[in-house]
Structure formats: C-alpha cells, structure tokens
Design a protein around this motif. Structure first.
Motif, PDB file in Angstrom:
ATOM      1  N   ARG A   1      15.913  61.571 142.184  1.00  0.00           N
ATOM      2  CA  ARG A   1      15.937  60.829 143.488  1.00  0.00           C
ATOM      3  C   ARG A   1      17.415  61.438 143.972  1.00  0.00           C
ATOM      4  O   ARG A   1      18.122  61.309 143.565  1.00  0.00           O
ATOM      5  CB  ARG A   1      15.322  59.727 143.340  1.00  0.00           C
ATOM      6  N   ASN A   2      18.276  61.612 145.109  1.00  0.00           N
ATOM      7  CA  ASN A   2      18.975  61.191 145.123  1.00  0.00           C
ATOM      8  C   ASN A   2      18.886  61.166 146.899  1.00  0.00           C
ATOM      9  O   ASN A   2      17.913  60.804 147.122  1.00  0.00           O
ATOM     10  CB  ASN A   2      19.902  62.344 144.786  1.00  0.00           C
ATOM     11  N   ASN A   3      20.257  60.510 147.913  1.00  0.00           N
ATOM     12  CA  ASN A   3      19.885  59.896 148.390  1.00  0.00           C
ATOM     13  C   ASN A   3      20.457  61.234 149.496  1.00  0.00           C
ATOM     14  O   ASN A   3      19.220  61.212 150.814  1.00  0.00           O
ATOM     15  CB  ASN A   3      21.700  60.097 149.028  1.00  0.00           C
ATOM     16  N   ARG A   4      19.541  62.264 149.333  1.00  0.00           N
ATOM     17  CA  ARG A   4      19.349  63.848 150.497  1.00  0.00           C
ATOM     18  C   ARG A   4      18.178  63.783 149.875  1.00  0.00           C
ATOM     19  O   ARG A   4      17.164  64.934 151.164  1.00  0.00           O
ATOM     20  CB  ARG A   4      20.139  64.815 150.213  1.00  0.00           C
ATOM     21  N   SER A   5      17.480  64.422 149.072  1.00  0.00           N
ATOM     22  CA  SER A   5      16.326  64.581 148.620  1.00  0.00           C
ATOM     23  C   SER A   5      15.136  63.930 147.008  1.00  0.00           C
ATOM     24  O   SER A   5      16.160  63.045 146.768  1.00  0.00           O
ATOM     25  CB  SER A   5      15.862  66.564 148.225  1.00  0.00           C
ATOM     26  N   VAL A   6      14.186  63.970 147.487  1.00  0.00           N
ATOM     27  CA  VAL A   6      13.224  63.669 145.973  1.00  0.00           C
ATOM     28  C   VAL A   6      12.592  65.072 145.836  1.00  0.00           C
ATOM     29  O   VAL A   6      12.141  65.597 145.747  1.00  0.00           O
ATOM     30  CB  VAL A   6      12.011  62.965 146.747  1.00  0.00           C
ATOM     31  N   ALA A   7      12.447  65.198 144.587  1.00  0.00           N
ATOM     32  CA  ALA A   7      12.019  66.585 144.016  1.00  0.00           C
ATOM     33  C   ALA A   7      10.784  66.006 142.356  1.00  0.00           C
ATOM     34  O   ALA A   7      11.188  64.753 141.946  1.00  0.00           O
ATOM     35  CB  ALA A   7      13.278  67.503 143.425  1.00  0.00           C
TER      36      ALA A   7
ATOM     37  N   LEU B   1       6.907  64.690 149.449  1.00  0.00           N
ATOM     38  CA  LEU B   1       8.801  64.843 148.913  1.00  0.00           C
ATOM     39  C   LEU B   1       9.660  63.866 149.113  1.00  0.00           C
ATOM     40  O   LEU B   1      11.012  64.099 150.553  1.00  0.00           O
ATOM     41  CB  LEU B   1       9.160  65.910 148.386  1.00  0.00           C
ATOM     42  N   HIS B   2       8.753  62.712 150.118  1.00  0.00           N
ATOM     43  CA  HIS B   2       9.914  62.088 151.239  1.00  0.00           C
ATOM     44  C   HIS B   2       9.442  60.496 150.618  1.00  0.00           C
ATOM     45  O   HIS B   2       7.662  60.631 151.720  1.00  0.00           O
ATOM     46  CB  HIS B   2       9.456  61.965 152.648  1.00  0.00           C
TER      47      HIS B   2
END
Length: 300
Positions: free
Chosen positions: A51-57, A17-18
């Motif tokens: 996706r966003n600037n802080r996390s991946v799910a 997740l990164h």
C-alpha cells in the motif's frame, strides 16, 4: 480459523486494488475493511498487499492467497448447493436391492423415468433374496428393496405392493398335464416339486406350502434353487414341477410349459405380490422422492 467473510473482503480488495471501491462493493465503510484486511494479514502472518498513497498491489503471498481464497469459496458454495439438492431429493445416492425384476416392464420403466428426471442421483444395484434384502434394509446397507412378502416381523420397514400376479404351474415339456387348458392344484399332489429354500424367502415359501395344503397335500420338494430362473431351468430339465409367478412364462421356450392354476383357495394365496420396501426409521429425502415416483408410476 479464517471466516468466509474475511475471504470475501480480501477478494474484493484484491480484484478492485482500491479500498474505497472494494468497500462500496461490499456495502461497508472503508475503515472497517482496512482493519479486516490487517486482521487477516496478522492471522496469516504475511503482508497480502503493498500500500502507498497512490496504489494498492498484491504481494506474492497475496497472489497465492487469492487463488486459494477463490477455490475455498467456490468449494463452499458448491457444497452448500449440493446439500440443498440432497435435501430436495434431486441429488445423492441410492442402493437398491431386488429379486429378479426382468419381467416387470412397468417397474423397469419407472426406474428409467426416475433416472431421467434425477440424473444427479447415483445408484448401486444388488440382486438379493427377500431375507437378504430385509437384513440390508434394517441395517441401512440398502435404501429400497423390491422383494416378496418377508413372512417375518419387520417393525422399522414400510411396504408397498407395486405388482400382483397370479401363480402359474410350470411343467416340463411332455408332461401329461401339458395338454390341459388349466391344471387343478389337487392334480399335483403326487408330483415332485422344485422350489426355493425357505431360508431365502420365508413368506414366498410358506405361501406355496399353505396353497398346497388347501388341496390336502404337502409339496414333495426334491430340488431347491436360489433364483427363480434356476427353478425354471430345473423344471425344463425334468426334475419336477413348480408353482411360479406367471410373469416367468416368457414366449419362445419349447422345454417348459406354463399353465393357469385352478384351486379352491383364497385369492391372497393364488397371487404373488412384488413389494417395495424401505426403512422409515432412516431419513433420506432422495429415497422418499424415489419411493413416491415408483408409487405414482405403479398404482395398483
């Protein structure tokens, strides 16, 4: 068609997740990995990650695809491993055909030892006459056969003699020749014989006829039996005498007597061979390994 490389890349991102950590795990740069995931999503027609600037799910579609991707790769890896085992002759399937092999303890022990050494090999066993076995080996319906000399031309088959045994005379209990230490072949000239039909084993049948001809007579066959055990039963019932493999002289029977045969004949006529046969025109690593194991266990 989705490449397995894309599946592995997707699984790495789904587990990490990164994207940067996944790229390091895959020993590749992050931008090509991101592009690969976008191609995969385009191929599937659904987003697999949020996706966003802080996390991946994972999206719900991504979670479902992760399970499928893992199963697909596991199945492929098992298929590759199975293929390697088959190529090494330690996995696969063998169809064996045979005449009666019950008396041959050495052969039975060789079969048992091979099954212990190669437990992943599956077996199909079929009892059949020599002629039936030759046809099955030639057509590919059988992998290895244990039979008598066919007596016919079989260009694609290889043969290896694994056992040789003397021919004995089988007499019904009470027969006048039972009192002899051995029976001269010429003394059987006027006897009624029981024998297997030529159609089921030309080589075995013709050998016995040729043997009798060395004593200047042709056997008078009054009854036929498909199996050698049937011939034993017919002799015991008094239908006639028989020339049979000495290995059939098992102890404990009072209705039949086996005697050593005395004859002025070539050694090849006085002995019966048990052969192992296979079709060398057909490739089979597991068959080759089996043949080698039996040959090593039963040197003549």
């Amino acid at each position: 068609m989705i490449e397995t490389r894309l599946l592995r890349q997707f699984i790495a991102v789904a587990e990490e997740l990164h994207f940067n950590r996944a790229a390091e795990r895959l020993h590749m740069a992050q931008p090509p990995l991101s592009q690969a995931i976008r191609r995969l999503e385009a191929e599937i027609g659904a987003p697999l990650f949020e996706r966003n600037n802080r996390s991946v799910a994972l999206t719900p579609a991504g979670s479902a695809f992760l399970d499928s991707a893992r199963r697909t790769l596991a199945s492929l890896e098992e298929g590759v491993a199975h293929t390697r085992r088959v190529s090494q002759g330690i996995d696969g399937h063998l169809t064996l055909t045979f005449i009666n092999i019950t008396p041959y303890e050495t052969l039975l022990r060789a079969l048992r030892d091979f099954r212990t050494a190669a437990p992943a090999v599956a077996f199909t066993l079929r009892e059949a006459s020599t002629r039936e076995q030759v046809a099955a080996l030639e057509s590919g319906a059988a992998d290895v056969g244990f039979l008598r000399t066919p007596g016919t031309t079989t260009l694609d088959l290889s043969f290896h003699t694994i056992l040789r045994e003397p021919i004995a005379v089988a007499l019904p209990a009470g027969h006048p020749l039972c009192g002899h230490a051995q029976v001269a072949l010429a003394d059987l000239a006027d006897e009624a014989f029981v024998a297997s039909p030529r159609a089921l084993g030309q080589g075995f049948h013709d050998q016995l006829v040729q043997l009798c001809q060395t004593a200047d007579f042709a056997p008078r066959v009054v009854q036929h039996g498909r199996q050698l055990q049937t011939l034993v039963a017919l002799v015991a019932a008094g239908f006639g005498v028989a020339l049979l493999p000495a290995s059939l002289a098992l102890p404990g029977r009072s209705d039949i007597v086996f005697k050593r045969l005395a004859a002025d004949a070539p050694a090849d006529l006085l002995h019966l061979d048990l052969l192992m046969a296979w079709n060398h025109a057909r490739m089979s690593p597991v068959r080759d390994r089996f043949v080698e194991a039996v040959r090593d266990a039963m040197p003549l």
